[in-house]
Design a protein around this motif. Structure first.
Motif, PDB file in Angstrom:
ATOM      1  N   ASP A 144       0.831  -1.205   0.000  1.00 17.01           N
ATOM      2  CA  ASP A 144       0.000   0.000   0.000  1.00 17.01           C
ATOM      3  C   ASP A 144       0.866   1.257   0.000  1.00 17.01           C
ATOM      4  N   ALA A 145       1.960   1.221   0.746  1.00 14.97           N
ATOM      5  CA  ALA A 145       2.851   2.380   0.795  1.00 14.97           C
ATOM      6  C   ALA A 145       3.447   2.655  -0.583  1.00 14.97           C
ATOM      7  N   GLN A 146       3.840   1.601  -1.286  1.00 18.92           N
ATOM      8  CA  GLN A 146       4.407   1.780  -2.624  1.00 18.92           C
ATOM      9  C   GLN A 146       3.354   2.297  -3.603  1.00 18.92           C
ATOM     10  N   LEU A 147       2.147   1.778  -3.473  1.00 22.50           N
ATOM     11  CA  LEU A 147       1.061   2.249  -4.332  1.00 22.50           C
ATOM     12  C   LEU A 147       0.773   3.729  -4.091  1.00 22.50           C
ATOM     13  N   GLY A 148       0.874   4.153  -2.820  1.00 24.43           N
ATOM     14  CA  GLY A 148       0.630   5.551  -2.485  1.00 24.43           C
ATOM     15  C   GLY A 148       1.649   6.484  -3.113  1.00 24.43           C
ATOM     16  N   GLU A 149       2.854   5.959  -3.386  1.00 32.93           N
ATOM     17  CA  GLU A 149       3.882   6.772  -4.041  1.00 32.93           C
ATOM     18  C   GLU A 149       3.636   6.890  -5.542  1.00 32.93           C
ATOM     19  N   LEU A 150       2.862   5.972  -6.073  1.00 37.82           N
ATOM     20  CA  LEU A 150       2.580   5.990  -7.508  1.00 37.82           C
ATOM     21  C   LEU A 150       1.503   7.007  -7.853  1.00 37.82           C
ATOM     22  N   THR A 151       0.358   6.932  -7.168  1.00 41.58           N
ATOM     23  CA  THR A 151      -0.762   7.827  -7.464  1.00 41.58           C
ATOM     24  C   THR A 151      -1.677   7.966  -6.263  1.00 41.58           C
ATOM     25  N   LYS A 152      -2.222   9.153  -6.092  1.00 45.00           N
ATOM     26  CA  LYS A 152      -3.174   9.420  -5.015  1.00 45.00           C
ATOM     27  C   LYS A 152      -4.588   8.991  -5.382  1.00 45.00           C
ATOM     28  N   HIS A 153      -4.789   8.596  -6.644  1.00 42.70           N
ATOM     29  CA  HIS A 153      -6.110   8.115  -7.041  1.00 42.70           C
ATOM     30  C   HIS A 153      -6.496   6.855  -6.267  1.00 42.70           C
ATOM     31  N   LEU A 154      -5.506   6.016  -5.960  1.00 41.40           N
ATOM     32  CA  LEU A 154      -5.796   4.748  -5.287  1.00 41.40           C
ATOM     33  C   LEU A 154      -6.304   4.954  -3.857  1.00 41.40           C
ATOM     34  N   SER A 155      -5.968   6.083  -3.238  1.00 37.30           N
ATOM     35  CA  SER A 155      -6.431   6.362  -1.876  1.00 37.30           C
ATOM     36  C   SER A 155      -7.601   7.343  -1.856  1.00 37.30           C
TER      37      SER A 155
END
Length: 228
Positions: free
Chosen positions: A174-185
């Motif tokens: 989840d932390a890595q995904l958060g670095e990719l795009t804020k759309h996921l959160s």
């Protein structure tokens, strides 16, 4: 005995006894008692008399005016287009703030799950194989997604690329995904670009409460993207 001031005679401030009359307290002692009256009106006896009009007679007994009841707090207006974005609280409030300032604004994207994010990236990769590295800030997630694209040059359709990128996203934390795009959160939304921007929509977006980043382009493509 109760007394009152009577503004008549040599000494207008001389105190005189109250003099009840047939229509109310002090009617006969009113300086207007010699004027025509009573004059029944639409509200009751003597309401049209000079004494009543000027407040010197108590013949008309009206209830004290009551303040109007406080209006119930208006329920906030819900915008189905904004609610459908499924945004975080901060981004959702900002979307309503923007809509209030610029009613014509059109939202094109909000929170995405991994499937939706993979599909969104794949749609752009079909037009530009370097779109991912040219769009997102450097991170482990970005590099992993771009590496898959580079390693799979034979995958050219949006469906094929979506499947491959979804596999990469599933392998990330989840932390890595958060670095990719804020759309996921749910901390980002996209707005339909307008040209010319005569309504200063971009200026309004940049001034939104809680905004951290505003992009006018993603790679070579025009995209109005707000992050919170």
């Amino acid at each position: 005995m109760a007394t009152m001031r009577k503004p008549l005679g040599d000494n207008p401030w001389q105190m005189y006894p109250w003099t009840p009359g047939p229509w109310g307290i002090n009617d006969t002692g009113s300086p207007f008692s010699g004027l025509p009256g009573p004059t029944p009106g639409s509200w009751g006896i003597n309401d049209g008399s000079p004494g009543c009009i000027l407040g010197m007679s108590h013949g008309l007994k009206l209830p004290f005016p009551q303040p109007a009841p406080a209006a119930a707090d208006a329920k906030p207006v819900s915008d189905p287009d904004i609610e459908a974005l499924n945004l975080s609280d901060t981004a959702r409030k900002a979307a309503y703030e923007l809509k209030k300032k610029k009613p014509s604004v059109v939202f094109t994207s909000g929170r995405r799950d991994k499937d939706e994010q993979a599909s969104a990236m794949a749609a752009n990769v079909t037009q530009d194989r370097d779109w991912i590295k040219n769009t997102y800030a450097k991170s482990a997630a970005r590099d992993a997604c771009q590496k898959w694209v580079d390693d799979n040059k034979d995958k050219k359709t949006q469906a094929e690329i979506t499947t491959g990128l979804k596999g990469v996203l599933d392998s990330l934390t989840d932390a890595q995904l958060g670095e990719l795009t804020k759309h996921l959160s749910g901390n980002a939304f996209d707005v339909q670009p307008v040209s010319p921007d005569t309504g200063d929509i971009k200026k309004a977006i940049k001034g939104l409460t809680g905004i951290k980043k505003f992009l006018e382009k993603e790679g070579k493509l025009v995209r109005w993207h707000a992050e919170f």
